[in-house]
Enzyme design. Structure first.
Site, short mmCIF file in Angstrom:
data_model
loop_
_atom_site.label_atom_id
_atom_site.label_comp_id
_atom_site.label_asym_id
_atom_site.label_seq_id
_atom_site.Cartn_x
_atom_site.Cartn_y
_atom_site.Cartn_z
CB CYS A 1 104.08 37.41 18.01
SG CYS A 1 104.70 39.04 18.41
C1 BEZ Z 1 103.55 39.32 22.55
O1 BEZ Z 1 103.70 39.17 21.35
O2 BEZ Z 1 102.86 38.58 23.22
C2 BEZ Z 1 104.18 40.48 23.24
C3 BEZ Z 1 105.43 40.93 22.82
C4 BEZ Z 1 106.00 41.98 23.49
C5 BEZ Z 1 105.34 42.58 24.56
C6 BEZ Z 1 104.09 42.14 24.94
C7 BEZ Z 1 103.51 41.06 24.29
#
Ligand code: BEZ
Length: 208
Positions: free
Chosen positions: A45
């Protein structure tokens, strides 16, 4: 409930990093992209939010992110995003700890994760109707080039009787909409129509 193409985008009011937003009022006459993030301070994100540069505003598109974490967390996270992605986050991020927006937009898929949202994308037209939905798993970062490409296609096909072929990019030839007769096509597309089959007719992009 699932949200389908052509549905009215559910309205909501929510606290965001840029103050309270009434979604429909905030959109005004613009196009909108609403997209969800599974959680704050997560690596994928963080890279995504650093990608939202001026290309959306250039297309009269407002961007609104949502994460089920609270406002205080969002503020700290925005500092991290600006620092690590060499950017300035300049769009609101909804704080949705009660998951009102996430549930209204069916962003929680319990068989994937019963707490965090999946990575949803909704493109909403100036008429407040849903024009595109995409759902990515949490482990896959989105392609914002693809989202911009779809916006170009949606904005073009809203004004001209064309469709856009596979992998089309702004500036490339378009397909004459099947409902347009050959006579009407000749009138509507003075740059020319190339007929490969009765149902497959190309024309240069009409708004270029
Ligand atoms: C991320 O945004 O890095 C993420 C969020 C949830 C699960 C895996 C990755």
């Amino acid at each position: 409930m699932a949200i389908r193409l052509g549905d009215s985008a559910p309205n909501f009011t929510a606290q965001t990093t840029e103050g309270e937003v009434d979604f429909h009022q905030w959109l005004g006459d613009s196009w909108g992209v609403l997209f969800s993030h599974p959680a704050d301070f997560t690596p994928v994100c963080t890279t995504e939010l650093g990608k939202m540069k001026g290309e959306f505003a250039q297309r009269n598109v407002k961007v609104l992110a949502v994460s089920v974490d609270p406002l205080g967390a969002h503020r700290g996270w925005v500092e991290d995003i600006n620092e690590t992605q060499a950017c300035t986050v300049n769009f609101p991020i909804i704080a949705d700890p009660e998951r009102r927006v996430a549930l209204a937009y069916d962003m929680i898929h319990p068989n994937a994760d019963d707490k965090a949202t999946v990575r949803s994308v909704f493109i909403i037209g100036p008429d407040k109707k849903v024009k595109l939905t995409i759902t990515y798993p949490a482990s896959t970062g989105r392609s914002f080039a693809e989202i911009l490409r779809v916006i170009d296609s949606l904005q073009l096909t809203a004004k001209h009787k064309v469709a856009t072929p596979a992998d089309w990019k702004d500036g490339q030839d378009c397909i004459v909409a099947p409902a347009v007769s050959d006579d009407d096509a000749a009138r509507l597309f003075p740059k020319g129509v190339r007929k490969i089959k009765p149902y497959l007719r190309y024309t240069p992009q009409p708004n270029r």
